[in-house]
Design a protein around this motif. Structure first.
Motif, mmCIF file in Angstrom:
data_model
loop_
_atom_site.group_PDB
_atom_site.id
_atom_site.type_symbol
_atom_site.label_atom_id
_atom_site.label_comp_id
_atom_site.label_asym_id
_atom_site.label_seq_id
_atom_site.Cartn_x
_atom_site.Cartn_y
_atom_site.Cartn_z
ATOM 1 N N SER A 128 0.821 -1.215 0.000
ATOM 2 C CA SER A 128 0.000 0.000 0.000
ATOM 3 C C SER A 128 0.852 1.261 0.000
ATOM 4 O O SER A 128 0.545 2.231 0.707
ATOM 5 C CB SER A 128 -0.933 -0.011 1.222
ATOM 6 N N PRO A 131 -1.283 4.497 -1.274
ATOM 7 C CA PRO A 131 -2.266 4.946 -0.270
ATOM 8 C C PRO A 131 -1.619 5.471 1.011
ATOM 9 O O PRO A 131 -2.098 6.446 1.598
ATOM 10 C CB PRO A 131 -3.088 3.686 0.009
ATOM 11 N N GLY A 215 -13.479 7.008 2.678
ATOM 12 C CA GLY A 215 -12.519 6.849 1.589
ATOM 13 C C GLY A 215 -13.131 6.325 0.310
ATOM 14 O O GLY A 215 -12.604 6.545 -0.781
ATOM 15 N N SER A 219 -11.727 8.926 -2.198
ATOM 16 C CA SER A 219 -10.640 9.263 -1.271
ATOM 17 C C SER A 219 -10.657 10.710 -0.794
ATOM 18 O O SER A 219 -9.946 11.050 0.149
ATOM 19 C CB SER A 219 -9.256 8.980 -1.896
ATOM 20 N N SER A 269 -5.152 5.779 4.620
ATOM 21 C CA SER A 269 -4.598 4.936 3.557
ATOM 22 C C SER A 269 -5.566 3.819 3.186
ATOM 23 O O SER A 269 -5.732 3.494 2.006
ATOM 24 C CB SER A 269 -3.260 4.338 4.010
ATOM 25 N N ALA A 272 -8.178 5.318 1.238
ATOM 26 C CA ALA A 272 -7.652 5.671 -0.089
ATOM 27 C C ALA A 272 -7.616 4.454 -1.011
ATOM 28 O O ALA A 272 -7.835 4.584 -2.221
ATOM 29 C CB ALA A 272 -6.260 6.271 0.049
ATOM 30 N N ARG A 273 -7.343 3.289 -0.459
ATOM 31 C CA ARG A 273 -7.364 2.076 -1.289
ATOM 32 C C ARG A 273 -8.758 1.845 -1.873
ATOM 33 O O ARG A 273 -8.899 1.474 -3.040
ATOM 34 C CB ARG A 273 -6.928 0.853 -0.483
ATOM 35 N N GLN A 293 -9.465 -4.633 -3.635
ATOM 36 C CA GLN A 293 -8.746 -3.711 -2.757
ATOM 37 C C GLN A 293 -9.207 -3.814 -1.309
ATOM 38 O O GLN A 293 -8.468 -3.464 -0.390
ATOM 39 C CB GLN A 293 -8.942 -2.272 -3.248
ATOM 40 N N ALA A 297 -7.401 -3.154 2.405
ATOM 41 C CA ALA A 297 -7.966 -1.989 3.086
ATOM 42 C C ALA A 297 -8.448 -2.358 4.485
ATOM 43 O O ALA A 297 -8.222 -1.621 5.452
ATOM 44 C CB ALA A 297 -9.103 -1.401 2.264
#
Length: 358
Positions: A128, A131, A215, A219, A269, A272-273, A293, A297
């Motif tokens: 990651s 992210p 997210g 994101s 993060s 963000a993924r 993902q 995550a």
């Protein structure tokens, strides 16, 4: 024999009765020849179901595997020669139970947790990079912006920091008062510390959940919420620094903040993924990319939750009990080195393991 109306002998009933009796005798003989093996397998399977495969000895495990193969062979024969339904149903049930014991993963909750901590989470973190960059960038940019703005104009502090969070720690407070909030004796009895720790954990967990779940909306909300937490951090540091307490507040923040702020960035993060899966699905559909993902995550979210538990303990207990800034720095950044070492080195296969995997 039956005599028909026309005087002829009817042997059909005798043939049918004989066929049924023959099938019954054949099933009984089939069961008699193999039933001892089935009973032994049933006992081994029952023990394994109650205590796991570890409850069996080496010879018992070997007998379990052999018994499973024999039972499967018996089931195949029983179906081919059309034995009675009750016998076939029994063998199907026995074979299904034995299959689960022989082939299904026999891992306890402790084993699953250990595998997650030793391999799953560190590997997810190393996958990651982008992210994580987004999460820490949001936090750092927010802290820098909050610091710069509040150093040049302290009134920005009131814009960024909610009154309930600031309490009486404002730019108008005296240096002595601000110093007392860092080093003052706040009546550190165990009950109050435990309640304070629980409050901090609840508050921080709410923030992390919001950052992670938002997210999925490309994101942006996660980035902005993390950026806002950075603004609060920068504003607080600027307020203390203007009073000549920069080193003191840095140590005060470090003891718990290294872990807590890293948890916030990692939660960002994870969000963000999810957001990148929606924004940049690649060759997959967005639904498939999101499902793909989500595995890493969720692991990032679990890591953030674990770090928050540690941060709440440090903030609720150690930060209140330890007053020396040098010790605060050592504990805070020592924990940071621990997290970095675990996440960078955990779950890496040695050379021999990689060769075996090939």
């Amino acid at each position: 024999m039956d005599i028909g109306i026309d005087g002829r002998i009817d042997t059909g009933a005798t043939v049918n009765v004989g066929a049924v009796q023959n099938d019954t005798l054949r099933s009984a003989r089939f069961r008699l020849e193999r039933e001892a093996h089935w009973r032994q397998l049933d006992q081994l399977v029952t023990r394994a179901e109650k205590g796991g495969a570890a409850a069996l000895g080496y010879d018992e495990v070997r007998n379990l595997a052999a018994g499973y193969r024999q039972a499967m062979n018996s089931l195949s024969v029983a179906r081919d020669i059309s034995l009675d339904r009750a016998l076939i149903a029994y063998l199907e049930s026995l074979c299904a139970r034995a299959y689960l014991v022989v082939y299904a993963p026999q891992e306890s909750l402790g084993g699953l947790t250990a595998r997650l901590l030793l391999r799953g989470i560190p590997q997810a973190v190393r996958r990651s990079a982008l992210p994580l960059f987004i999460g820490f960038l949001a936090l750092i940019l927010g802290a820098l912006a909050g610091y710069k703005l509040c150093v040049s104009d302290p009134s920005w502090f009131y814009t960024f920091v909610p009154p309930e969070l600031a309490d009486q720690r404002t730019p108008d407070a005296s240096a002595d008062y601000l110093r007392s909030t860092i080093y003052g004796d706040e009546g550190h009895d165990s009950d109050r510390l435990a309640a304070f720790s629980a409050f901090l954990f609840s508050h921080n967990t709410t923030i992390v959940i919001l950052i992670f779940t938002l997210g999925i909306f490309v994101s942006v909300p996660s980035f902005m919420l993390t950026f806002y937490n950075g603004l609060i951090l920068g504003a607080f540091f600027a307020m203390f620094a203007r009073k000549g307490l920069g080193y003191d507040v840095f140590a005060w923040l470090s003891i718990h903040g290294v872990t807590e702020l890293a948890a916030i960035a990692i939660a960002c993060s994870g969000g963000a993924r999810l957001g990148l899966a929606v924004l940049l699905p690649g060759a997959r559909t967005r639904k498939e990319a999101l499902r793909h993902q989500a595995h890493d995550a969720v692991k990032l979210a679990l890591l953030a939750a674990l770090m928050l538990v540690v941060a709440a303990f440090i903030e609720g207990f150690l930060r209140q009990l330890i007053q020396d800034p040098a010790w605060r720095l050592a504990i805070g950044w020592g924990m940071g080195l621990f997290w970095v070492g675990w996440l960078l080195l955990g779950g890496r296969q040695g050379k021999a393991s990689r060769e075996v995997a090939r």
